[in-house]
Design a protein around this motif. Structure first.
Motif, PDB file in Angstrom:
ATOM      1  N   ASP A  76       0.830  -1.211   0.000  1.00  0.00           N
ATOM      2  CA  ASP A  76       0.000   0.000   0.000  1.00  0.00           C
ATOM      3  C   ASP A  76       0.861   1.257   0.000  1.00  0.00           C
ATOM      4  O   ASP A  76       0.572   2.216  -0.723  1.00  0.00           O
ATOM      5  CB  ASP A  76      -0.936   0.019   1.210  1.00  0.00           C
ATOM      6  N   LYS A  79       2.513   1.650  -3.446  1.00  0.00           N
ATOM      7  CA  LYS A  79       1.546   2.140  -4.436  1.00  0.00           C
ATOM      8  C   LYS A  79       1.237   3.614  -4.231  1.00  0.00           C
ATOM      9  O   LYS A  79       1.071   4.363  -5.195  1.00  0.00           O
ATOM     10  CB  LYS A  79       0.254   1.317  -4.383  1.00  0.00           C
ATOM     11  N   ARG A  80       1.161   4.013  -2.979  1.00  0.00           N
ATOM     12  CA  ARG A  80       0.918   5.427  -2.674  1.00  0.00           C
ATOM     13  C   ARG A  80       2.036   6.297  -3.252  1.00  0.00           C
ATOM     14  O   ARG A  80       1.783   7.332  -3.853  1.00  0.00           O
ATOM     15  CB  ARG A  80       0.831   5.591  -1.152  1.00  0.00           C
ATOM     16  N   ARG A  82       4.184   5.372  -5.695  1.00  0.00           N
ATOM     17  CA  ARG A  82       4.197   5.215  -7.160  1.00  0.00           C
ATOM     18  C   ARG A  82       3.154   6.116  -7.809  1.00  0.00           C
ATOM     19  O   ARG A  82       3.411   6.763  -8.816  1.00  0.00           O
ATOM     20  CB  ARG A  82       3.914   3.755  -7.516  1.00  0.00           C
ATOM     21  N   ASN A  83       1.986   6.189  -7.203  1.00  0.00           N
ATOM     22  CA  ASN A  83       0.904   6.977  -7.775  1.00  0.00           C
ATOM     23  C   ASN A  83       1.065   8.474  -7.543  1.00  0.00           C
ATOM     24  O   ASN A  83       0.431   9.272  -8.227  1.00  0.00           O
ATOM     25  CB  ASN A  83      -0.437   6.499  -7.222  1.00  0.00           C
ATOM     26  N   ALA A  84       1.909   8.859  -6.598  1.00  0.00           N
ATOM     27  CA  ALA A  84       2.111  10.282  -6.310  1.00  0.00           C
ATOM     28  C   ALA A  84       3.150  10.908  -7.224  1.00  0.00           C
ATOM     29  O   ALA A  84       3.247  12.119  -7.315  1.00  0.00           O
ATOM     30  CB  ALA A  84       2.549  10.459  -4.854  1.00  0.00           C
ATOM     31  N   SER A  85       3.917  10.070  -7.883  1.00  0.00           N
ATOM     32  CA  SER A  85       5.002  10.555  -8.736  1.00  0.00           C
ATOM     33  C   SER A  85       4.437  11.387  -9.877  1.00  0.00           C
ATOM     34  O   SER A  85       3.442  11.046 -10.488  1.00  0.00           O
ATOM     35  CB  SER A  85       5.781   9.363  -9.282  1.00  0.00           C
ATOM     36  N   THR A  87       4.395  13.363 -13.608  1.00  0.00           N
ATOM     37  CA  THR A  87       4.623  12.848 -14.959  1.00  0.00           C
ATOM     38  C   THR A  87       6.016  13.200 -15.476  1.00  0.00           C
ATOM     39  O   THR A  87       6.518  12.536 -16.371  1.00  0.00           O
ATOM     40  CB  THR A  87       3.566  13.387 -15.938  1.00  0.00           C
ATOM     41  N   GLU A  96       7.134   4.602 -16.314  1.00  0.00           N
ATOM     42  CA  GLU A  96       6.870   3.452 -15.439  1.00  0.00           C
ATOM     43  C   GLU A  96       8.032   3.225 -14.464  1.00  0.00           C
ATOM     44  O   GLU A  96       7.820   2.990 -13.273  1.00  0.00           O
ATOM     45  CB  GLU A  96       6.648   2.187 -16.274  1.00  0.00           C
ATOM     46  N   ARG A  99       8.101   6.126 -11.824  1.00  0.00           N
ATOM     47  CA  ARG A  99       7.041   6.002 -10.816  1.00  0.00           C
ATOM     48  C   ARG A  99       7.333   4.864  -9.835  1.00  0.00           C
ATOM     49  O   ARG A  99       7.160   5.005  -8.629  1.00  0.00           O
ATOM     50  CB  ARG A  99       5.676   5.807 -11.485  1.00  0.00           C
ATOM     51  N   GLY A 103       7.991   4.986  -5.795  1.00  0.00           N
ATOM     52  CA  GLY A 103       7.262   4.144  -4.853  1.00  0.00           C
ATOM     53  C   GLY A 103       8.194   3.362  -3.946  1.00  0.00           C
ATOM     54  O   GLY A 103       7.955   3.248  -2.740  1.00  0.00           O
TER      55      GLY A 103
END
Length: 135
Positions: A76, A79-80, A82-85, A87, A96, A99, A103
């Protein structure tokens, strides 16, 4: 410069990118320590070797190697991060890879700020034993 607050921020409230900021240093220090303790190299060579472990592309491959070892809570946090990175990416990494490396750094920062250095050690040893920077 404004004086920093005396009260610690709850770990759950720290942004994933701030956790990655810490985690980046954690990984870099572990890699530097390992290289210095086990190899006799000139500083320039040490830095060249270090980069093979701490670049976005390397961290992406390291994270893929370690992901099966992550607990649900660690996944978790990963992923938090990775998703906050954002663009914007490094010129040497795909979005990819960038990111995933963020993470991974986020996870290491979270573990460090929790004081879970034993878990960091376990993951680092698994990474060091399983990751081949020449591949």
């Amino acid at each position: 410069m404004e004086k920093m607050p005396a009260q610690k921020i709850d770990l759950r409230e720290i942004s994933p990118l701030a956790l990655a900021f810490v985690g980046d240093s954690v990984l870099e220090l572990l890699v530097r320590q390992r290289l210095v303790e086990y190899h006799r190299m000139a500083p320039g060579r040490l830095n060249a070797e270090k980069v093979k472990y701490v670049s976005a592309r390397a961290q992406f491959r390291e994270e893929q190697l370690l992901e099966p070892l992550f607990t649900a809570e660690e996944m978790d946090v990963f992923k938090r991060g990775r998703n906050a990175s954002r663009t914007a990416v490094s010129k040497h990494a795909t979005p990819e890879e960038y990111r995933a490396s963020t993470g991974f750094e986020c996870l290491l920062g979270w573990l460090y700020l929790r004081g879970d250095t034993a878990r960091i050690g376990q993951l680092f040893e698994a990474m060091w034993d399983g990751y081949d920077p020449a591949e």
